[in-house]
Design a protein around this motif. Structure first.
Motif, PDB file in Angstrom:
ATOM      1  N   ASP A  55      62.444 -49.665  42.582  1.00  0.00           N
ATOM      2  CA  ASP A  55      62.883 -51.058  42.440  1.00  0.00           C
ATOM      3  C   ASP A  55      61.921 -51.911  41.611  1.00  0.00           C
ATOM      4  O   ASP A  55      62.368 -52.711  40.779  1.00  0.00           O
ATOM      5  N   PRO A  56      60.603 -51.791  41.791  1.00  0.00           N
ATOM      6  CA  PRO A  56      59.702 -52.581  40.948  1.00  0.00           C
ATOM      7  C   PRO A  56      59.815 -52.234  39.469  1.00  0.00           C
ATOM      8  O   PRO A  56      59.627 -53.105  38.608  1.00  0.00           O
ATOM      9  N   LEU A  57      60.149 -50.972  39.159  1.00  0.00           N
ATOM     10  CA  LEU A  57      60.347 -50.580  37.758  1.00  0.00           C
ATOM     11  C   LEU A  57      61.545 -51.306  37.169  1.00  0.00           C
ATOM     12  O   LEU A  57      61.485 -51.853  36.062  1.00  0.00           O
ATOM     13  N   VAL A  58      62.641 -51.317  37.912  1.00  0.00           N
ATOM     14  CA  VAL A  58      63.846 -52.002  37.453  1.00  0.00           C
ATOM     15  C   VAL A  58      63.585 -53.496  37.326  1.00  0.00           C
ATOM     16  O   VAL A  58      63.976 -54.136  36.341  1.00  0.00           O
ATOM     17  N   PHE A  59      62.901 -54.042  38.313  1.00  0.00           N
ATOM     18  CA  PHE A  59      62.662 -55.485  38.328  1.00  0.00           C
ATOM     19  C   PHE A  59      61.811 -55.921  37.139  1.00  0.00           C
ATOM     20  O   PHE A  59      62.126 -56.913  36.466  1.00  0.00           O
ATOM     21  N   GLU A  60      60.743 -55.168  36.853  1.00  0.00           N
ATOM     22  CA  GLU A  60      59.906 -55.555  35.714  1.00  0.00           C
ATOM     23  C   GLU A  60      60.673 -55.438  34.404  1.00  0.00           C
ATOM     24  O   GLU A  60      60.547 -56.297  33.513  1.00  0.00           O
ATOM     25  N   ALA A  61      61.504 -54.404  34.277  1.00  0.00           N
ATOM     26  CA  ALA A  61      62.317 -54.270  33.062  1.00  0.00           C
ATOM     27  C   ALA A  61      63.289 -55.441  32.932  1.00  0.00           C
ATOM     28  O   ALA A  61      63.505 -55.973  31.830  1.00  0.00           O
ATOM     29  N   TRP A  62      63.875 -55.879  34.062  1.00  0.00           N
ATOM     30  CA  TRP A  62      64.824 -57.004  34.008  1.00  0.00           C
ATOM     31  C   TRP A  62      64.086 -58.300  33.678  1.00  0.00           C
ATOM     32  O   TRP A  62      64.597 -59.134  32.920  1.00  0.00           O
ATOM     33  N   VAL A  63      62.894 -58.482  34.217  1.00  0.00           N
ATOM     34  CA  VAL A  63      62.092 -59.663  33.887  1.00  0.00           C
ATOM     35  C   VAL A  63      61.774 -59.686  32.390  1.00  0.00           C
ATOM     36  O   VAL A  63      61.882 -60.730  31.727  1.00  0.00           O
ATOM     37  N   GLU A  64      61.413 -58.536  31.837  1.00  0.00           N
ATOM     38  CA  GLU A  64      61.111 -58.460  30.408  1.00  0.00           C
ATOM     39  C   GLU A  64      62.364 -58.738  29.571  1.00  0.00           C
ATOM     40  O   GLU A  64      62.284 -59.344  28.499  1.00  0.00           O
ATOM     41  N   LEU A  65      63.512 -58.311  30.079  1.00  0.00           N
ATOM     42  CA  LEU A  65      64.769 -58.616  29.399  1.00  0.00           C
ATOM     43  C   LEU A  65      65.030 -60.119  29.402  1.00  0.00           C
ATOM     44  O   LEU A  65      65.443 -60.691  28.379  1.00  0.00           O
ATOM     45  N   CYS A  66      64.785 -60.772  30.529  1.00  0.00           N
ATOM     46  CA  CYS A  66      64.953 -62.233  30.601  1.00  0.00           C
ATOM     47  C   CYS A  66      64.047 -62.931  29.594  1.00  0.00           C
ATOM     48  O   CYS A  66      64.477 -63.857  28.886  1.00  0.00           O
ATOM     49  N   ARG A  67      62.806 -62.497  29.522  1.00  0.00           N
ATOM     50  CA  ARG A  67      61.881 -63.082  28.552  1.00  0.00           C
ATOM     51  C   ARG A  67      62.373 -62.844  27.128  1.00  0.00           C
ATOM     52  O   ARG A  67      62.285 -63.723  26.269  1.00  0.00           O
ATOM     53  N   GLY A  68      62.878 -61.645  26.884  1.00  0.00           N
ATOM     54  CA  GLY A  68      63.391 -61.322  25.554  1.00  0.00           C
ATOM     55  C   GLY A  68      64.579 -62.172  25.161  1.00  0.00           C
ATOM     56  O   GLY A  68      64.728 -62.559  23.989  1.00  0.00           O
ATOM     57  N   ARG A  69      65.438 -62.475  26.120  1.00  0.00           N
ATOM     58  CA  ARG A  69      66.585 -63.339  25.824  1.00  0.00           C
ATOM     59  C   ARG A  69      66.124 -64.735  25.415  1.00  0.00           C
ATOM     60  O   ARG A  69      66.724 -65.363  24.545  1.00  0.00           O
ATOM     61  N   HIS A  70      65.050 -65.213  26.041  1.00  0.00           N
ATOM     62  CA  HIS A  70      64.559 -66.555  25.740  1.00  0.00           C
ATOM     63  C   HIS A  70      63.870 -66.616  24.371  1.00  0.00           C
ATOM     64  O   HIS A  70      63.971 -67.615  23.668  1.00  0.00           O
ATOM     65  N   THR A  71      63.182 -65.536  24.007  1.00  0.00           N
ATOM     66  CA  THR A  71      62.418 -65.541  22.759  1.00  0.00           C
ATOM     67  C   THR A  71      63.139 -64.872  21.594  1.00  0.00           C
ATOM     68  O   THR A  71      62.750 -65.052  20.440  1.00  0.00           O
TER      69      THR A  71
END
Length: 279
Positions: A55-71
């Motif tokens: 779960d932490p692997l998925v969560f960090e990848a999703w967080v990075e995706l959120c950051r990528g959407r913003h930038t």
């Protein structure tokens, strides 16, 4: 506050574990929590403390995706995809790692030959995954890697095959709102006539079908209130404000940023049209 991050990690773990094998609710919780955690180091800290957990692997990848959407770009998309694949190997039937991978590939404008196998992995595990369908809808748009016709074909497939209470019920209205935005962005006379699309047979049928969403308990998926916000907005755009009353009553004071932000401040827009509808 000392220990605050430990408390946050425990809370995130409990919320995700409580969703069990309800893939719709699990994906919704991942999405909301990842967006909230994007400005912080919470995701990395969780992965470092639970190095053997998926779960932490998925969560960090999703967080990075959120950051990528913003930038507009991801710092290390390859590493995020690798985390998703490692989590997918560990989680078996859980579609969530594949959902995140789909989002990453979409952000990277990946070739369809790379993206569609991931799409098939998601739908094999969860045929009506809301997040994945919205990702595909935007990927197939003319602004990204598809065309208007490929997007319309996708919407028609979903409309004709999905159950009326599936988490993907909002795909067609989302496509109509996106089309409205696309027309307005072109400017000129065409933009002035953008609202006419809402009087067409396609939009009228979609809105007429969606009106029953407001029946208490009809929509039960995790993002039901987001889809009801979408319905209210679409009815307003179509000039059918009187018909939004039931939807606004069900929503109460629950406002989503999108799509209201398309017309200004979401709270102002929602409040204005809600008061008009409930006079």
């Amino acid at each position: 506050m000392p220990g605050q991050q430990d408390i946050q990690i425990d809370q995130v773990e409990r919320l995700l574990q409580a969703a069990g094998a309800d893939w719709d609710r699990r994906a919704h919780r991942f999405a909301v929590l990842a967006e909230a955690a994007a400005p912080s180091a919470l995701a990395r800290s969780w992965r470092m403390r639970r190095s053997r957990s998926a779960d932490p692997l998925v969560f960090e990848a999703w967080v990075e995706l959120c950051r990528g959407r913003h930038t507009g770009r991801m710092e290390d998309a390859g590493a995020a995809v690798d985390r998703c694949r490692r989590a997918a190997d560990a989680l078996g039937g859980d579609p969530t790692p594949w959902v995140v991978m789909l989002g990453i590939l979409r952000l990277m404008r990946a070739d369809s030959r790379e993206l569609f196998p991931v799409w098939y992995e998601v739908t094999a595990r969860d045929p009506w995954n809301r997040e994945a369908h919205l990702q595909m809808l935007r990927y197939l748009s003319p602004e990204e890697c598809g065309s208007r016709s490929s997007q319309l074909d996708f919407v028609e497939t979903v409309r004709s095959s999905a159950p009326s209470t599936a988490p993907v019920v909002g795909v067609e209205l989302t496509a109509l709102v996106d089309e409205d935005v696309r027309i307005v962005a072109r400017g000129g006379v065409e933009a002035l006539l953008a609202r006419r699309q809402w009087a067409g047979s396609r939009a009228t049928r979609a809105l007429d079908t969606a009106l029953h969403w407001s029946r208490p308990g009809h929509l039960r998926h995790a993002a039901a209130l987001a889809d009801l916000n979408l319905l209210a907005f679409a009815l307003v755009r179509a000039g059918r404000v009187r018909e939004t009353a039931d939807t606004f009553r069900v929503l109460g004071d629950t406002v989503t940023a999108w799509p209201w932000t398309l017309d200004g401040d979401p709270l102002d827009q929602f409040g204005h049209w809600q008061s008009r509808a409930l006079i």
